[in-house]
Every structure is written in C-alpha cells, then in structure tokens.
Enzyme design. Structure first.
Site, PDB file in Angstrom:
ATOM      1  N   THR A 172      -2.410   0.804  -6.392  1.00 25.66           N
ATOM      2  CA  THR A 172      -2.275   0.354  -4.921  1.00 25.66           C
ATOM      3  C   THR A 172      -3.638   1.061  -4.332  1.00 25.66           C
ATOM      4  O   THR A 172      -4.407   1.075  -4.723  1.00 25.66           O
ATOM      5  CB  THR A 172      -0.847   0.717  -4.194  1.00 25.66           C
ATOM      6  N   TYR A 173      -3.296   0.743  -2.711  1.00 19.76           N
ATOM      7  CA  TYR A 173      -4.654   1.235  -1.950  1.00 19.76           C
ATOM      8  C   TYR A 173      -3.876   2.406  -0.690  1.00 19.76           C
ATOM      9  O   TYR A 173      -2.767   2.255  -0.712  1.00 19.76           O
ATOM     10  CB  TYR A 173      -5.288   0.185  -1.505  1.00 19.76           C
TER      11      TYR A 173
ATOM     12  N   SER B 215       0.812  -1.505  -0.156  1.00 23.63           N
ATOM     13  CA  SER B 215      -0.018  -0.133  -0.115  1.00 23.63           C
ATOM     14  C   SER B 215       1.134   1.296   0.114  1.00 23.63           C
ATOM     15  O   SER B 215       2.033   1.145  -0.540  1.00 23.63           O
ATOM     16  CB  SER B 215      -1.057   0.052   1.026  1.00 23.63           C
TER      17      SER B 215
END
Length: 126
Positions: free
Chosen positions: A57-58, A25
């Site tokens: 991504t996050y 992340s």
C-alpha cells in the site's frame, strides 16, 4: 545496474486502527515516518506477523506522537487492531553504492514509540 534494497523498516509495530471505508493506505505516526525515512505517499510493504498476510500500500501521515498505525481501505481486511506488523520500504540503489547503503531500522515499544534506530540487520546465527 541497480539493485532493490531495504531502505526502511518499522519492526513489530502494533496496528491501532483498521478503517475499511477510509480512502485507502496506511496512516503511520509522523514521528515513525521521520525516523524510518518514509515519505508521505511512498509505497510500503506490510507483513502481518499474526496472520502471515503480506500486502503493498502507501504511507500517509498519522498524528505525530500518537502511536497511530491505521490500516485502511481494503487492506483493513488483512489486519486487526492489536496485530503486530512490519512496515518496509525499498529503494533502487546503484550497484556502486550497494556496500555503502544503510537502511533505517526502527524499533518500538508496546505504545509504538521509537526505542531504537539501527542501520544494519544482524547476521542470523544458529
């Protein structure tokens, strides 16, 4: 019909950390997440201005007020501390709402502190 529109952007923010062996992340200062209306665990796109890398991504929360932008996991190979990046998130907007949609565009200083919030990308001119 729905269209995918820019929802949020944090513009030209500096990477502060890269943690290859972190779970994954991108950790983002919680103040910037709030300003950009990006939720924890929301999918984000990262565009590295320094090297041209683009990846998805996050978001996870970084310490509030810290200016933290930490690119983690395998994505850490696509950025380095000091690189300028753009962080963007998108949303599905119903066709009837497209003209009313306003993204959150966050601009920062050299310490990754918010300096400006806009809701429109200016028209590019020659």
């Amino acid at each position: 019909m729905f269209r995918t529109l820019l929802k949020s952007k944090i513009h030209r923010v500096a990477v502060t950390h890269c943690e290859l062996h972190y779970e994954g992340s991108c950790a983002i200062d919680e103040d910037l997440l709030d300003a950009a209306n990006i939720a924890e665990n929301e999918q984000i796109h990262i565009w590295n201005i320094n090297n041209g890398e683009r990846f998805v991504t996050y978001a996870i929360k970084g310490e509030r007020g810290s200016g933290m932008i930490s690119v983690n996991g395998s994505a850490a190979r696509r950025a380095a501390a000091g690189d300028l990046i753009i962080i963007a998130a998108f949303a599905q907007v119903h066709n009837d709402q497209v003209s009313a949609h306003e993204p959150q565009l966050v601009f920062v200083d050299d310490k990754n502190r918010q300096t400006e919030l806009r809701h429109k990308v200016p028209t590019q001119r020659m």
